[in-house]
Design an enzyme around this catalytic site. Structure first.
Site, mmCIF file in Angstrom:
data_model
loop_
_atom_site.group_PDB
_atom_site.id
_atom_site.type_symbol
_atom_site.label_atom_id
_atom_site.label_comp_id
_atom_site.label_asym_id
_atom_site.label_seq_id
_atom_site.Cartn_x
_atom_site.Cartn_y
_atom_site.Cartn_z
ATOM 1 N N ASP A 214 76.649 37.466 -25.525
ATOM 2 C CA ASP A 214 77.896 37.450 -24.771
ATOM 3 C C ASP A 214 77.611 37.276 -23.270
ATOM 4 O O ASP A 214 76.704 37.907 -22.728
ATOM 5 C CB ASP A 214 78.626 38.784 -24.998
ATOM 6 C CG ASP A 214 80.030 38.793 -24.437
ATOM 7 O OD1 ASP A 214 80.840 37.963 -24.876
ATOM 8 O OD2 ASP A 214 80.327 39.640 -23.566
ATOM 9 N N GLU A 273 76.537 32.329 -25.253
ATOM 10 C CA GLU A 273 77.925 32.092 -24.823
ATOM 11 C C GLU A 273 77.819 31.936 -23.310
ATOM 12 O O GLU A 273 77.729 32.908 -22.572
ATOM 13 C CB GLU A 273 78.834 33.269 -25.182
ATOM 14 C CG GLU A 273 80.304 32.952 -24.892
ATOM 15 C CD GLU A 273 80.974 33.841 -23.854
ATOM 16 O OE1 GLU A 273 82.107 33.535 -23.479
ATOM 17 O OE2 GLU A 273 80.375 34.827 -23.399
HETATM 18 C C1 NOJ Z 1 83.306 36.654 -24.142
HETATM 19 C C2 NOJ Z 1 83.948 37.199 -25.373
HETATM 20 O O1 NOJ Z 1 84.035 36.167 -26.329
HETATM 21 C C3 NOJ Z 1 85.314 37.720 -24.960
HETATM 22 O O2 NOJ Z 1 86.108 38.051 -26.071
HETATM 23 C C4 NOJ Z 1 85.108 38.895 -24.042
HETATM 24 O O3 NOJ Z 1 86.357 39.332 -23.549
HETATM 25 C C5 NOJ Z 1 84.223 38.526 -22.859
HETATM 26 N N1 NOJ Z 1 83.084 37.753 -23.233
HETATM 27 C C6 NOJ Z 1 83.731 39.765 -22.149
HETATM 28 O O4 NOJ Z 1 82.777 40.433 -22.934
#
Ligand code: NOJ
Length: 533
Positions: A214, A273
């Site tokens: 993440d 991500e």
């Molecule tokens: C990306 C995640 O996919 C999302 O759902 C989240 O709110 C943010 N990162 C913060 O962790």
């Protein structure tokens, strides 16, 4: 008029490792299957549905966070990284799920959330009490009495990225105030996350097969935390450089994690991500000694337009080929409006979504599917405000809380209190039309989106090499994308009206039936067709 398809350009790389062409199915844990009737999806519910995913043709499952969390941001606010939140089950349930998945030939990827913890994490509680503040970003405020935030950074969810605590100092949170950012310059933070990765890599013996990282672009901030000079920062994410995202320092962390992953047998992977300002910057995350994959958000953001899609495909393949990594393709996830709706909604949106699915499954690279897209689910756009949980809804009028509408529980059966999601109602209401979208209603119907996905995934597997290796563009009329892969041609008509072409080969599969007559074929508007050659 019949148009000629002739050859041009190429792209892509080769490889044999499982993740290069894997189809990875994203399970948003809270909304997939509820085994105990509390309205919230859980690990046992998922375990019970794994045969569905194996039969669908997924190679791996990615589970969104199910760790100990007060759920201020759907579990992306982790208070304890080594437990399962009681909402979702127990560690024993996680072990059992892993065993069952592996028994079915499915790999399991879990989320790791290293940019921030929950404000309930023991470290942050210590920090509030005055100890261990160097694990986070605490700073004095500006202004005569320190009443102004230390800089002008904005939270991704809206409002300032700083919150003031009782003693007058401020802490940084790029997301909600309940998600304080960790300070990755602190060796204790690095050591703790390596231990967390090992915990999950070893759980129950074989452990997990990888991590979706993440905010993989956010852990390191520019030295001195400089001002940006504009409040329009959220709009800059993914297109411009910001001092809190995509800093060069993050790559050292990913290199260390790759070394750790490689020290385990079984090709465990890391998926970034990451929001980077260009495909080239994104490719840096998947250099051979860094993570294995990064989500291709450029593809997800691309409108339903032939020229734009071709440009994104070329740019994505060229960027990842420059570092020898596979490209990924993704159309939806738990943070964006479902693509049926993004592509216009209604019948046209569904036609385009089905075509886009066949397009991405024909391209070289790994594919991420978001739960429910195989059912053709649209976004739910009329949720009552009082039921919304997305923190961005509460902090930013501009974003309108759109992330709840893609998180509505999945329909498994044509009726029942939550269409088979669980024994009672789900945590968000499902529209009445959910029954006809359900797995049970679509199974066996050859015209259904579910059967389209099933057939496409089976064919993709059977046509060895479709998920990796070279592709070759073919010329076609404006609005039509055509490309060849070994023994195979894919044609996509992005126009709303039919086009006539010479039939490229023997019909394999189509998102809307083409009309073949002799040597030529009339391809319906907004459709994609696969051909054997
Ligand atoms: C990306 C995640 O996919 C999302 O759902 C989240 O709110 C943010 N990162 C913060 O962790």
């Amino acid at each position: 008029m019949t148009q000629q398809l002739t050859g041009a350009t190429t792209a892509a790389g080769t490889g044999t490792r499982w993740w290069r062409d894997a189809v990875i199915y994203q399970v948003y844990v809270r909304s997939f299957a509820d085994s105990d009737g509390d309205g919230i999806g859980d690990l046992r519910g998922i375990e019970g549905r794994l045969p569905y995913l194996a039969e669908l043709g997924a190679d791996a499952v990615w589970l969104t966070p199910f760790y100990g969390s007060p759920q201020a941001d759907g579990g992306y606010d982790v208070a304890d990284y080594r437990v399962v939140d009681p909402l979702f089950g127990t560690l024993a349930d996680a072990e059992s799920l892993l065993r069952t998945a592996h028994g079915l030939g499915l790999r399991v990827i879990v989320d790791v959330v290293p940019n921030h913890t929950s404000d309930r994490h023991v470290w942050f509680r210590e920090a509030l009490a005055g100890g261990g503040r160097a694990r986070y970003h605490f700073r004095p405020g500006r202004g005569a009495d320190g009443e102004l935030p230390p800089n002008d950074w904005q939270s991704v969810f809206g409002g300032p990225a700083w919150t003031r605590v009782a003693d007058g100092s401020w802490y940084l949170h790029l997301f909600a105030p309940e998600q304080p950012d960790l300070n990755w310059e602190n060796p204790e933070v690095r050591a703790e996350f390596e231990a967390i990765l090992r915990f999950w890599l070893e759980l129950g013996g074989r452990g997990v097969d990888g991590f979706r990282v993440d905010v993989a672009h956010g852990m390191v901030k520019a030295a001195g935390l400089p001002d940006i000079g504009t409040a329009e920062q959220v709009q800059m994410i993914g297109s411009q450089t910001l001092p809190f995202f995509d800093q060069d320092g993050v790559h050292e962390i990913h290199r260390a994690w790759r070394t750790l992953l490689d020290s385990y047998a079984g090709e465990r992977i890391g998926v970034a991500e990451a929001w980077a300002p260009s495909a080239g910057r994104l490719a840096l995350y998947v250099r051979p000694d860094e993570l294995h994959q990064a989500f291709n958000f450029q593809f997800l953001r691309c409108p339903w337009d032939g020229a734009a899609m071709r440009a994104v495909v070329d740019e994505s393949l060229a960027a990842t080929a420059s570092v020898g990594a596979p490209t990924t393709w993704v159309l939806s996830n738990h943070d964006v409006v479902r693509h049926v709706t993004r592509y216009g909604g209604g019948a046209a949106g569904l036609r385009r979504a089905r075509a886009a699915a066949l397009l991405m499954l024909a391209l070289p690279g790994s594919v991420y599917l978001y739960q429910g897209e195989e059912l053709g689910l649209p976004e739910v756009t009329d949720l009552p405000d009082e039921l919304r949980e997305d923190p961005s809804f509460f902090r930013s009028a501009g974003q309108e809380g759109l992330r709840d509408g893609c998180r509505v529980p999945i329909p498994w059966t044509g009726d029942g209190p939550s269409y088979g999601f669980g024994p009672g109602p789900g945590w968000l209401p499902q529209p009445e039309s959910w029954g006809k979208h359900s797995v049970a209603e679509q199974t066996g119907d050859p015209g259904s989106t579910l059967e389209l996905y099933r057939t496409a995934l089976a064919l993709r597997r059977r046509l060895a090499g479709l998920g990796d290796g070279p592709m070759h563009w073919l010329d076609g009329p404006e609005g039509v994308l055509a490309f060849s892969r070994p023994g195979f041609v894919c044609t996509v008509n992005t126009l709303p009206r039919p086009v006539e072409l010479p039939a490229p080969g023997r019909l394999l599969l189509s998102s809307a039936a083409p009309d073949i007559s002799g040597e030529s074929v009339r391809i319906p508007g907004d459709s994609c067709t696969w051909w054997a050659i």
